[in-house]
Design an enzyme around this catalytic site. Structure first.
Site, PDB file in Angstrom:
ATOM      1  N   ASP A 274       0.835  -1.207   0.000  1.00  0.00           N
ATOM      2  CA  ASP A 274       0.000   0.000   0.000  1.00  0.00           C
ATOM      3  C   ASP A 274       0.874   1.263   0.000  1.00  0.00           C
ATOM      4  O   ASP A 274       0.544   2.257  -0.641  1.00  0.00           O
ATOM      5  CB  ASP A 274      -0.931  -0.011   1.225  1.00  0.00           C
ATOM      6  CG  ASP A 274      -1.828  -1.244   1.217  1.00  0.00           C
ATOM      7  OD1 ASP A 274      -2.199  -1.680   0.121  1.00  0.00           O
ATOM      8  OD2 ASP A 274      -2.132  -1.779   2.308  1.00  0.00           O
TER       9      ASP A 274
ATOM     10  N   HIS B 169      -5.130  -3.857   5.582  1.00  0.00           N
ATOM     11  CA  HIS B 169      -4.967  -4.081   4.143  1.00  0.00           C
ATOM     12  C   HIS B 169      -6.271  -4.643   3.581  1.00  0.00           C
ATOM     13  O   HIS B 169      -6.399  -5.832   3.315  1.00  0.00           O
ATOM     14  CB  HIS B 169      -3.791  -5.032   3.885  1.00  0.00           C
ATOM     15  CG  HIS B 169      -3.533  -5.286   2.431  1.00  0.00           C
ATOM     16  ND1 HIS B 169      -3.152  -4.302   1.543  1.00  0.00           N
ATOM     17  CD2 HIS B 169      -3.624  -6.419   1.689  1.00  0.00           C
ATOM     18  CE1 HIS B 169      -3.015  -4.820   0.331  1.00  0.00           C
ATOM     19  NE2 HIS B 169      -3.298  -6.106   0.383  1.00  0.00           N
TER      20      HIS B 169
HETATM   21  C1  LMR Z   1      -3.228  -6.527  -3.526  1.00  0.00           C
HETATM   22  O1  LMR Z   1      -3.473  -5.522  -2.842  1.00  0.00           O
HETATM   23  O2  LMR Z   1      -2.943  -6.456  -4.728  1.00  0.00           O
HETATM   24  C2  LMR Z   1      -3.231  -7.874  -2.874  1.00  0.00           C
HETATM   25  O3  LMR Z   1      -3.684  -7.765  -1.567  1.00  0.00           O
HETATM   26  C3  LMR Z   1      -4.008  -8.872  -3.659  1.00  0.00           C
HETATM   27  C4  LMR Z   1      -5.488  -8.634  -3.575  1.00  0.00           C
HETATM   28  O4  LMR Z   1      -6.159  -9.503  -3.013  1.00  0.00           O
HETATM   29  O5  LMR Z   1      -5.969  -7.630  -4.078  1.00  0.00           O
END
Ligand code: LMR
Length: 319
Positions: A155, A182
């Site tokens: 991120d 996340h």
């Molecule tokens: C991302 O942010 O790309 C990863 O966490 C994979 C997802 O599940 O999106």
């Protein structure tokens, strides 16, 4: 000379684990050995392939249950990248059922074989996987919460790139913390703490929040059902691990965002700026001053992180 580390990479035959291992192989000043483990039998070939690269980092492949033990024994750092990843129409939360079992079993294995290792968890949904891992170790009496971290660096990598692209800057010169968790609504880029200091209009702020939150899905869609982000995730995990390894060898003032168990946030588990040291997290540096918009987003995120943590706990209670 600094002490170099042995790293166990679990799920190393996958797109993230193998790319991450390649990046680790290129850092002989920090890494002495990579133990690549996966249930996929191609693991041994992938490890052999990597081992032919002429750097002094030793690479060994491990597959199957008994070899998991060999991969973990004596590891200084274990990076967990294994598990199922999303396909279109799934959310990160949908991954909990299959990946929770993997988390619980790996926590049991780590408790037995490398209870003092630092554990970095990349597997989704990080918001629930980390609590499952920590609380399984807790039940077994081996938990050291300063040594188990959810890797949310992707991120940070993304927002720094998106800010740089928006403002015509070199992405290497932009830093911006991302706190919370996340998942869609729990990731909160602190644009007000971006360096260099940048003024963002309301529209720009909304656009950046939207872009970081949907970035994973955008990559997945663009890959047309062929998995989720792997290269940027591997790069981000490697970046985090290199900083962690530098801190482990005595570099001062290493600060990285990461999701961890702590008691300074209302959620017990939270991603924030962490001061890293020889034995993992030295200190959670808190949130700093937030803008009103960021406070609003934090208030939206807290109940969702609490829910993700509870979902992880519920899974453990039912087993
Ligand atoms: C991302 O942010 O790309 C990863 O966490 C994979 C997802 O599940 O999106």
């Amino acid at each position: 000379m600094c002490k170099k580390s042995n790293l166990g990479v679990l799920g190393a035959a996958g797109g993230i684990g193998s790319a991450l291992s390649l990046l680790l192989k290129l850092q002989p000043h920090l890494v002495s050995e990579i133990r690549m483990q996966d249930i996929d039998k191609s693991m041994l070939g992938i490890a052999m392939d990597l081992s032919h690269i002429n750097t002094p980092v030793t690479v060994q492949g491990y597959t199957g249950g008994t070899q998991l033990k060999d991969a973990l024994k004596g590891a200084d750092v274990v990076v967990i990248t294994g598990g199922i990843s999303k396909v279109p129409v799934m959310t990160r939360e949908n991954l909990l059922a299959p990946n929770a079992i993997i988390m619980r079993d790996l926590a049991i294995a780590c408790s037995e074989l490398c209870p003092n290792a630092i554990i970095d968890i990349v597997t989704n949904p990080v918001n629930s996987c980390l609590p499952i891992f920590c609380e399984t170790m807790g039940r077994l009496g081996t938990l050291n919460p300063t040594k188990v971290i959810g890797v949310t660096t992707l991120d940070v990598t993304r927002i720094q790139t998106f800010i740089a692209n928006m403002k015509g800057l070199d992405p290497r010169q932009v830093t911006c913390p991302v706190i919370g968790g996340h998942s869609l609504v729990t990731m909160i880029p602190l644009l007000s703490q971006c360096k260099p200091h940048i003024n963002f209009s309301e529209n720009e702020t909304e656009a950046l929040f939207n872009k970081i939150r949907t970035a994973g899905d955008e990559v997945m869609k663009a890959k047309r059902g062929n998995g989720t982000a792997q290269l940027s995730m591997a790069y981000s995990a490697a970046y985090f691990i290199f900083e962690q390894l530098k801190a482990m060898t005595g570099k001062p003032d290493v600060v990285q965002c990461g999701y961890s168990m702590n008691n300074i946030h209302k959620t017990e588990y939270f991603s924030s700026k962490l001061l890293l040291g020889k034995d993992g997290i030295i200190k959670d540096l808190g949130l700093g001053k937030l803008s009103n918009f960021e406070k609003e987003k934090l208030n939206e995120a807290i109940p969702l992180i609490l829910k993700d943590v509870e979902t992880g706990r519920k899974f453990l209670k039912e087993r």
